[in-house]
Design a protein around this motif. Structure first.
Motif, PDB file in Angstrom:
ATOM      1  N   LYS A 120      39.236  39.013  57.657  1.00 18.40           N
ATOM      2  CA  LYS A 120      38.295  37.750  57.254  1.00 18.40           C
ATOM      3  C   LYS A 120      37.668  37.777  56.016  1.00 18.40           C
ATOM      4  O   LYS A 120      37.923  36.221  55.406  1.00 18.40           O
ATOM      5  CB  LYS A 120      36.863  37.725  58.202  1.00 18.40           C
ATOM      6  CG  LYS A 120      36.473  36.434  58.046  1.00 18.40           C
ATOM      7  CD  LYS A 120      34.741  35.873  58.157  1.00 18.40           C
ATOM      8  CE  LYS A 120      34.620  35.041  58.082  1.00 18.40           C
ATOM      9  NZ  LYS A 120      33.009  35.046  58.939  1.00 18.40           N
ATOM     10  N   THR A 121      36.878  38.968  55.692  1.00 16.14           N
ATOM     11  CA  THR A 121      36.897  39.310  53.693  1.00 16.14           C
ATOM     12  C   THR A 121      37.768  39.038  52.422  1.00 16.14           C
ATOM     13  O   THR A 121      38.149  38.255  51.966  1.00 16.14           O
ATOM     14  CB  THR A 121      36.091  40.357  53.436  1.00 16.14           C
ATOM     15  OG1 THR A 121      35.053  39.968  54.419  1.00 16.14           O
ATOM     16  CG2 THR A 121      35.617  40.076  51.882  1.00 16.14           C
ATOM     17  N   GLU A 122      39.224  39.287  53.529  1.00 15.53           N
ATOM     18  CA  GLU A 122      40.287  39.885  52.859  1.00 15.53           C
ATOM     19  C   GLU A 122      40.350  38.292  52.660  1.00 15.53           C
ATOM     20  O   GLU A 122      41.735  37.846  51.513  1.00 15.53           O
ATOM     21  CB  GLU A 122      41.637  40.527  53.218  1.00 15.53           C
ATOM     22  CG  GLU A 122      40.626  42.301  53.402  1.00 15.53           C
ATOM     23  CD  GLU A 122      42.021  43.296  53.195  1.00 15.53           C
ATOM     24  OE1 GLU A 122      42.793  42.991  54.559  1.00 15.53           O
ATOM     25  OE2 GLU A 122      41.778  44.091  52.560  1.00 15.53           O
ATOM     26  N   ASN A 123      40.943  37.347  53.697  1.00 17.48           N
ATOM     27  CA  ASN A 123      41.921  36.547  53.504  1.00 17.48           C
ATOM     28  C   ASN A 123      40.717  35.553  52.779  1.00 17.48           C
ATOM     29  O   ASN A 123      41.197  34.635  52.008  1.00 17.48           O
ATOM     30  CB  ASN A 123      41.907  35.612  55.318  1.00 17.48           C
ATOM     31  CG  ASN A 123      42.560  36.465  56.112  1.00 17.48           C
ATOM     32  OD1 ASN A 123      43.869  36.540  55.791  1.00 17.48           O
ATOM     33  ND2 ASN A 123      42.187  36.244  57.283  1.00 17.48           N
ATOM     34  N   THR A 154      31.924  39.347  43.671  1.00 19.99           N
ATOM     35  CA  THR A 154      31.596  40.364  45.128  1.00 19.99           C
ATOM     36  C   THR A 154      32.105  40.383  46.361  1.00 19.99           C
ATOM     37  O   THR A 154      32.240  40.933  47.014  1.00 19.99           O
ATOM     38  CB  THR A 154      30.504  38.660  44.627  1.00 19.99           C
ATOM     39  OG1 THR A 154      29.694  38.704  44.611  1.00 19.99           O
ATOM     40  CG2 THR A 154      29.968  39.079  46.783  1.00 19.99           C
ATOM     41  N   LEU A 155      32.863  38.889  46.128  1.00 23.67           N
ATOM     42  CA  LEU A 155      34.230  39.603  47.365  1.00 23.67           C
ATOM     43  C   LEU A 155      34.552  40.989  47.773  1.00 23.67           C
ATOM     44  O   LEU A 155      34.812  42.093  48.619  1.00 23.67           O
ATOM     45  CB  LEU A 155      34.949  38.849  47.287  1.00 23.67           C
ATOM     46  CG  LEU A 155      34.808  37.080  48.098  1.00 23.67           C
ATOM     47  CD1 LEU A 155      36.182  35.876  48.092  1.00 23.67           C
ATOM     48  CD2 LEU A 155      34.104  37.285  49.677  1.00 23.67           C
ATOM     49  N   ALA A 200      35.440  46.746  49.718  1.00 25.51           N
ATOM     50  CA  ALA A 200      35.550  48.330  49.182  1.00 25.51           C
ATOM     51  C   ALA A 200      33.770  49.352  49.913  1.00 25.51           C
ATOM     52  O   ALA A 200      34.477  49.883  50.275  1.00 25.51           O
ATOM     53  CB  ALA A 200      34.997  47.886  47.527  1.00 25.51           C
ATOM     54  N   ALA A 201      33.134  48.507  50.092  1.00 22.67           N
ATOM     55  CA  ALA A 201      32.161  48.648  51.281  1.00 22.67           C
ATOM     56  C   ALA A 201      32.578  48.822  52.232  1.00 22.67           C
ATOM     57  O   ALA A 201      32.479  49.679  53.202  1.00 22.67           O
ATOM     58  CB  ALA A 201      30.337  47.666  50.549  1.00 22.67           C
ATOM     59  N   TRP A 240      34.452  52.276  56.952  1.00 24.69           N
ATOM     60  CA  TRP A 240      35.294  51.888  57.725  1.00 24.69           C
ATOM     61  C   TRP A 240      36.440  53.379  58.491  1.00 24.69           C
ATOM     62  O   TRP A 240      36.200  54.105  58.708  1.00 24.69           O
ATOM     63  CB  TRP A 240      36.689  50.975  57.468  1.00 24.69           C
ATOM     64  CG  TRP A 240      37.967  50.683  58.598  1.00 24.69           C
ATOM     65  CD1 TRP A 240      37.622  50.324  60.095  1.00 24.69           C
ATOM     66  CD2 TRP A 240      38.919  52.457  58.810  1.00 24.69           C
ATOM     67  NE1 TRP A 240      38.961  50.856  60.879  1.00 24.69           N
ATOM     68  CE2 TRP A 240      39.406  51.242  59.956  1.00 24.69           C
ATOM     69  CE3 TRP A 240      39.760  52.723  57.652  1.00 24.69           C
ATOM     70  CZ2 TRP A 240      40.528  52.160  59.732  1.00 24.69           C
ATOM     71  CZ3 TRP A 240      40.524  53.147  57.643  1.00 24.69           C
ATOM     72  CH2 TRP A 240      41.008  53.154  59.106  1.00 24.69           C
ATOM     73  N   GLU A 241      36.057  54.026  56.841  1.00 24.81           N
ATOM     74  CA  GLU A 241      36.657  55.365  56.378  1.00 24.81           C
ATOM     75  C   GLU A 241      35.661  56.183  56.652  1.00 24.81           C
ATOM     76  O   GLU A 241      36.347  57.586  57.511  1.00 24.81           O
ATOM     77  CB  GLU A 241      37.047  55.586  54.718  1.00 24.81           C
ATOM     78  CG  GLU A 241      38.207  54.557  54.924  1.00 24.81           C
ATOM     79  CD  GLU A 241      39.199  54.959  52.805  1.00 24.81           C
ATOM     80  OE1 GLU A 241      37.623  55.251  52.733  1.00 24.81           O
ATOM     81  OE2 GLU A 241      39.199  54.439  52.570  1.00 24.81           O
TER      82      GLU A 241
END
Length: 640
Positions: free
Chosen positions: A590-593, A623-624, A629-630, A635-636
């Motif tokens: 969603k954020t990448e979109n 900010t995005l 990155a966070a 996730w990793e």
């Protein structure tokens, strides 16, 4: 040992391999990987001499021999099993026969005969050769290989024609291993092996004295056997000197670097093309334009690997069931005089992931059929409150109607409210476009299994009974199925011969054999550890019965309850982890979109007309980017 020099292969004018340069050293164990249709099996058949290459050279070390095991299609009959497998040692058998003839002649020939010394020398030479090549142990070696591949001693005199397709492939594998070719080519050797036979084959190949090239969809097997992975892609071969798990990491790093390099290259190409378009018709820039055109022609374009197509799905949320899901008491199942299950007791509780293990023919599929509602001769089966079963049989793909199309087959079983979603479900299992109109009869084994799995999404169930669901699935599809089952909030009972799949899913292991079952409350590693602690039965038989002081204390009810609670807590934590991973993936997407939309707006020239707007867009972009990155970092962290 083997050198491919500028080797090319075309099919109907289309290149499969283009000027391959590749070298195989003595003793290397190489895993060939790549998309279905990339040419793995074709390459092995070229090396085996069964398929002609279009151009280039195929060079072997002097005197090298090649042995090839295809995926299927080998049938042997006319001899007993042991005698048939012994034919693999025909050279030793020929020496043995000549030694017998020489022995008889030497016994009859007088010592003073002129030919006696020559015969004696020939006898000594052959005897030494026979010893060095293992002739005196060849029958023991044949027995070792047959036992390792799962044949019982009682099978050794059976006529080969009595064995089914899977056992026929084991016969072919046994003969090939005994021949010990310098280049051993194995195409899906584990397809017809149970876990015990796979484990034996792993050890055998790890100590194999010559070179091995294999194709396998068994990740654990590749990790254990191979020290080099060769990827077949884009008409060429790419080497990774590591096992399969490390290859996945290195490949992702390589593809990421390629993407970045391609991005930079595309930017450079775009600049050159813009310059050419801008000054093409200006006389005073003609020389510069021609220079840019030549520069453009010299650029070697970076080609990215195509995105791997994988099945993508999650099992529907199941209805809630009671704590006890299914219970067997004193169940007996026999086929004539063959008693497969002899008065077994088994209780399966909510959210357990139970792996049924045991050698081929031990009764795993029979137990699965009983759990699915099949008939049995004695005892009782009790289903828990609100339990809804769904059964994936070992031959589930064969139950599909070959006369129907893919869409007609799934439509026939679909509830009315699921009909609008059928195309989406099929798409998630890689059936899209014209594929859904294919007849089921023309589908490959993997496509049939994917269709059978797709049908399991039509009705929510809270007890999944799955007998060999990974058969014919590629490595990536297995990973998706494993993730979907791990995230499933119901109960799973499954049979699989894939160690990686069992390791990743099982929370309890039930061993089936000799009509009985033995339950291990833990994962597969725990089961193996407990099995390793067992004293061999032959030793037990020779030991005196233990005294009261020597007998191990039986685990108390409290211990069993505590162990069960600990396992449930581990399951809850894993379920929470899978849920959070799914949430992170959705939020990242969603954020990448949102970021992509912002970058599209920022790219427009008018976006910088208003300095305030431009500044706010820059701050939002920062900010995005930080947020993404966070999210990736979290996730990793949860993947480790």
């Amino acid at each position: 040992m083997l050198h491919l020099k500028q080797l090319s292969k075309d099919f109907a004018g289309k290149p499969l391999f283009t000027q391959i340069d590749w070298h195989l050293k003595k003793g290397e164990r190489v895993g060939l990987v790549g998309e279905n249709g990339a040419g793995k099996s074709t390459l092995m058949r070229i090396i085996a001499g069964q398929v002609e290459h279009t151009s280039g050279d195929l060079q072997f070390a002097k005197g090298a021999t090649v042995g090839y095991l295809p995926q299927d299609g080998i049938v042997t009959k006319g001899r007993g099993l042991f005698a048939e497998v012994m034919t693999a040692l025909s050279e030793l058998q020929a020496i043995e026969k000549e030694l017998a003839v020489l022995t008889a002649r030497l016994a009859e020939m007088p010592h003073e005969d002129p030919g006696h010394e020559g015969l004696l020398y020939r006898f000594g030479h052959l005897q030494e050769e026979f010893r060095l090549k293992g002739g005196y142990a060849m029958e023991a070696e044949v027995g070792n290989v047959l036992t390792g591949l799962g044949f019982l001693a009682s099978d050794w005199q059976k006529e080969c024609g009595e064995f089914s397709g899977g056992w026929q492939m084991r016969i072919a594998l046994a003969k090939l291993l005994l021949q010990k070719p310098n280049v051993l080519l194995l195409d899906e050797p584990t397809n017809h092996l149970d876990i015990e036979a796979r484990n034996w084959l792993e050890g055998y190949l790890q100590s194999y004295p010559y070179s091995v090239i294999l194709v396998s969809h068994d990740r654990f097997f590749l990790d254990q056997v191979c020290s080099r992975i060769t990827e077949v892609w884009n008409h060429t071969l790419t080497d990774y000197h590591c096992n399969y798990s490390r290859y996945l990491v290195l490949r992702e790093e390589r593809v990421s670097a390629l993407r970045e390099a391609k991005r930079r290259q595309d930017e450079e190409v775009q600049k050159i093309e813009d310059f050419i378009s801008r000054f093409r018709y200006k006389a005073d820039k003609a020389a510069l334009v021609q220079s840019r055109i030549k520069q453009l022609e010299k650029i070697e374009r970076i080609v990215l690997p195509p995105e791997r197509k994988r099945i993508r799905f999650r099992f529907p949320d199941p209805p809630k069931s009671g704590r006890m899901v299914v219970e067997l008491k004193g169940v007996r199942k026999a086929y004539g005089s063959n008693v497969v299950l002899d008065g077994i007791d088994l209780t399966i509780e909510k959210e357990e992931r139970v792996a049924l293990v045991g050698h081929n023919g031990a009764g795993k599929s029979t137990l699965m059929k009983v759990l699915a509602g099949g008939n049995f001769q004695g005892g009782e089966l009790t289903l828990g409150h609100n339990v809804v079963r769904d059964y994936f049989a070992q031959d589930q793909a064969q139950e599909l109607n070959g006369e129907q199309s893919v869409y007609e087959e799934i439509l026939a079983d679909a509830p009315f409210d699921m009909v609008p979603q059928l195309r989406d479900i099929l798409g998630a299992f890689l059936f899209s476009g014209d594929d859904i109109q294919k007849k089921v009869s023309v589908l490959s084994g993997g496509e049939r299994n994917r269709l059978a799995l797709a049908k399991m999404l039509l009705r929510p169930s809270n007890l999944l009974l799955m007998d060999e669901p990974t058969n014919h699935l590629d490595l990536f599809s297995k990973e998706v199925l494993l993730g979907a089952l791990a995230a499933f909030s119901g109960t799973v009972v499954f049979v699989s011969h894939d160690r990686h799949f069992i390791d990743g899913l099982a929370t309890r292991v039930v061993e089936v054999g000799d009509g009985k079952i033995n339950s291990f409350m833990g994962d597969y590693e725990y089961y193996l550890a407990k099995k390793a602690e067992d004293v061999p039965l032959a030793e037990q038989a020779n030991q005196a019965p233990p005294t009261a002081d020597q007998r191990p204390a039986t685990a108390s009810k409290e211990d069993r309850l505590r162990q069960r609670e600990e396992e449930k807590q581990r399951q809850r934590e894993e379920k929470g982890r899978q849920k959070r991973l799914a949430e992170l993936e959705a939020e990242i997407e969603k954020t990448e979109n949102v970021l992509a939309g912002l970058e599209e707006r920022m790219a427009a020239p008018e976006s910088f007309a208003d300095h305030g707007t431009a500044r706010r867009m820059g701050e939002e972009h920062e900010t995005l980017t930080s947020r993404i990155a966070a999210l990736y970092a979290e996730w990793e962290g949860m993947q480790s």
